[in-house]
Design an enzyme around this catalytic site. Sequence first.
Site, PDB file in Angstrom:
ATOM      1  N   ASP A   1      -7.692  -1.064  -1.830  1.00 36.64           N
ATOM      2  CA  ASP A   1      -7.100   0.014  -1.028  1.00 36.64           C
ATOM      3  C   ASP A   1      -5.710   0.403  -1.501  1.00 36.64           C
ATOM      4  O   ASP A   1      -5.402   1.584  -1.633  1.00 36.64           O
ATOM      5  CB  ASP A   1      -7.094  -0.369   0.470  1.00 36.64           C
ATOM      6  CG  ASP A   1      -6.481  -1.745   0.751  1.00 36.64           C
ATOM      7  OD1 ASP A   1      -6.013  -2.403  -0.200  1.00 36.64           O
ATOM      8  OD2 ASP A   1      -6.479  -2.162   1.922  1.00 36.64           O
TER       9      ASP A   1
ATOM     10  N   PHE B   1       4.534   1.531   5.834  1.00 41.37           N
ATOM     11  CA  PHE B   1       3.301   0.856   6.208  1.00 41.37           C
ATOM     12  C   PHE B   1       2.263   1.886   6.631  1.00 41.37           C
ATOM     13  O   PHE B   1       2.502   2.676   7.534  1.00 41.37           O
ATOM     14  CB  PHE B   1       3.529  -0.153   7.332  1.00 41.37           C
ATOM     15  CG  PHE B   1       2.337  -1.022   7.557  1.00 41.37           C
ATOM     16  CD1 PHE B   1       2.110  -2.119   6.738  1.00 41.37           C
ATOM     17  CD2 PHE B   1       1.420  -0.723   8.546  1.00 41.37           C
ATOM     18  CE1 PHE B   1       0.984  -2.914   6.915  1.00 41.37           C
ATOM     19  CE2 PHE B   1       0.283  -1.515   8.725  1.00 41.37           C
ATOM     20  CZ  PHE B   1       0.081  -2.602   7.908  1.00 41.37           C
ATOM     21  N   VAL B   2       1.114   1.890   5.958  1.00 44.55           N
ATOM     22  CA  VAL B   2       0.104   2.915   6.221  1.00 44.55           C
ATOM     23  C   VAL B   2      -1.198   2.306   6.740  1.00 44.55           C
ATOM     24  O   VAL B   2      -1.514   1.152   6.455  1.00 44.55           O
ATOM     25  CB  VAL B   2      -0.180   3.756   4.949  1.00 44.55           C
ATOM     26  CG1 VAL B   2       1.035   4.599   4.591  1.00 44.55           C
ATOM     27  CG2 VAL B   2      -0.611   2.889   3.788  1.00 44.55           C
TER      28      VAL B   2
ATOM     29  N   ASP C   1       0.660  -2.853  -3.587  1.00 47.90           N
ATOM     30  CA  ASP C   1       1.969  -2.975  -2.931  1.00 47.90           C
ATOM     31  C   ASP C   1       2.865  -3.811  -3.841  1.00 47.90           C
ATOM     32  O   ASP C   1       3.488  -3.283  -4.754  1.00 47.90           O
ATOM     33  CB  ASP C   1       1.747  -3.575  -1.537  1.00 47.90           C
ATOM     34  CG  ASP C   1       3.012  -3.694  -0.724  1.00 47.90           C
ATOM     35  OD1 ASP C   1       3.955  -2.920  -0.956  1.00 47.90           O
ATOM     36  OD2 ASP C   1       3.077  -4.547   0.179  1.00 47.90           O
TER      37      ASP C   1
ATOM     38  N   GLY D   1     -10.234  -3.886   2.958  1.00 50.50           N
ATOM     39  CA  GLY D   1      -9.574  -2.582   2.899  1.00 50.50           C
ATOM     40  C   GLY D   1     -10.240  -1.555   2.010  1.00 50.50           C
ATOM     41  O   GLY D   1     -10.043  -0.357   2.181  1.00 50.50           O
TER      42      GLY D   1
HETATM   43  P1  5GP Z   1      -0.045  -6.682  -2.623  1.00 50.30           P
HETATM   44  O1  5GP Z   1      -0.725  -7.971  -2.965  1.00 50.30           O
HETATM   45  O2  5GP Z   1      -0.152  -5.619  -3.663  1.00 50.30           O
HETATM   46  O3  5GP Z   1       1.375  -6.902  -2.164  1.00 50.30           O
HETATM   47  O4  5GP Z   1      -0.716  -6.160  -1.309  1.00 50.30           O
HETATM   48  C1  5GP Z   1      -1.991  -5.723  -1.300  1.00 50.30           C
HETATM   49  C2  5GP Z   1      -2.608  -5.935   0.058  1.00 50.30           C
HETATM   50  O5  5GP Z   1      -1.644  -5.938   1.120  1.00 50.30           O
HETATM   51  C3  5GP Z   1      -3.513  -4.771   0.305  1.00 50.30           C
HETATM   52  O6  5GP Z   1      -4.814  -5.045  -0.170  1.00 50.30           O
HETATM   53  C4  5GP Z   1      -3.421  -4.632   1.803  1.00 50.30           C
HETATM   54  O7  5GP Z   1      -4.377  -5.483   2.397  1.00 50.30           O
HETATM   55  C5  5GP Z   1      -2.040  -5.114   2.169  1.00 50.30           C
HETATM   56  N1  5GP Z   1      -1.077  -4.005   2.311  1.00 50.30           N
HETATM   57  C6  5GP Z   1      -0.004  -3.737   1.534  1.00 50.30           C
HETATM   58  N2  5GP Z   1       0.650  -2.632   1.985  1.00 50.30           N
HETATM   59  C7  5GP Z   1      -0.029  -2.189   3.054  1.00 50.30           C
HETATM   60  C8  5GP Z   1       0.136  -1.080   3.957  1.00 50.30           C
HETATM   61  O8  5GP Z   1       1.048  -0.248   3.872  1.00 50.30           O
HETATM   62  N3  5GP Z   1      -0.787  -0.968   4.945  1.00 50.30           N
HETATM   63  C9  5GP Z   1      -1.819  -1.834   5.111  1.00 50.30           C
HETATM   64  N4  5GP Z   1      -2.650  -1.618   6.097  1.00 50.30           N
HETATM   65  N5  5GP Z   1      -2.016  -2.888   4.271  1.00 50.30           N
HETATM   66  C10 5GP Z   1      -1.129  -3.060   3.263  1.00 50.30           C
HETATM   67 MG    MG Z   2      -6.394  -5.823   1.202  1.00 44.59          MG
END
Ligand code: 5GP
Ligand code: MG
Length: 177
Positions: free
Chosen positions: A94, A146-147, A97, A38
């Site tokens: 990227d 979700f983006v 979350d 990403g």
């Molecule tokens: P976290 O570990 O912070 O929950 O999530 C991070 C990873 O989840 C990001 O690197 C990405 O790959 C994915 N992710 C989280 N939210 C989104 C979103 O809104 N869109 C997309 N495309 N990927 C997301």
């Molecule tokens: Mg990622």
Amino acid sequence: MRTLITEKELNAGVNRLAAEINAEYGQRPLTVLGVLTGSVVLLADLIRKLNMPLRVGVLQARSYQGATTTPGSLHIDADMMPDIHDRDVLIVDDIFDTGRTLLGVLNHLDSLKPKSVKTLVLLNKQGRKEVEVEPDFYGFSIPDQFVVGYGLDYQDHYRNLPFVAALEPKEIDQLLS
Ligand code: 5GP
Ligand code: MG
């Protein structure tokens, strides 16, 4: 699909982030580590605006989801990464979350004894944080949607969009069917 951040806004955001990183490190050598996949678009745009002696590397972080694996368990593949012992490191991803990916990467890098580690993400999603860490630098704060675009995918599509868009739940259903 609804545009959330335009190409022009992204450009201004990356310029601002680069200025913050240049101010933070000055001429200290920096190792920038992009989290695949990403981060690739942000990584390419950001590094061309950094002024210090720079090394660039990548690592992959994947969370396994599904019945057969522990939900949220994170696999880190750091085989392609340069040596970071005693280096100043900036992790680039990227989106923040839940924060579990960044926390996992931080824990992994910690064992490699860098001099310092800071984190930068393009997008900081609000209201989803499940960990104590926060990104040191971020481009844009976004609502819990979700983006896709500018590196972010939906099932490996849309990474090439030059803007960031929110995907509506019904569009996600259509793509799945
Ligand atoms: P976290 O570990 O912070 O929950 O999530 C991070 C990873 O989840 C990001 O690197 C990405 O790959 C994915 N992710 C989280 N939210 C989104 C979103 O809104 N869109 C997309 N495309 N990927 C997301
Ligand atoms: Mg990622």
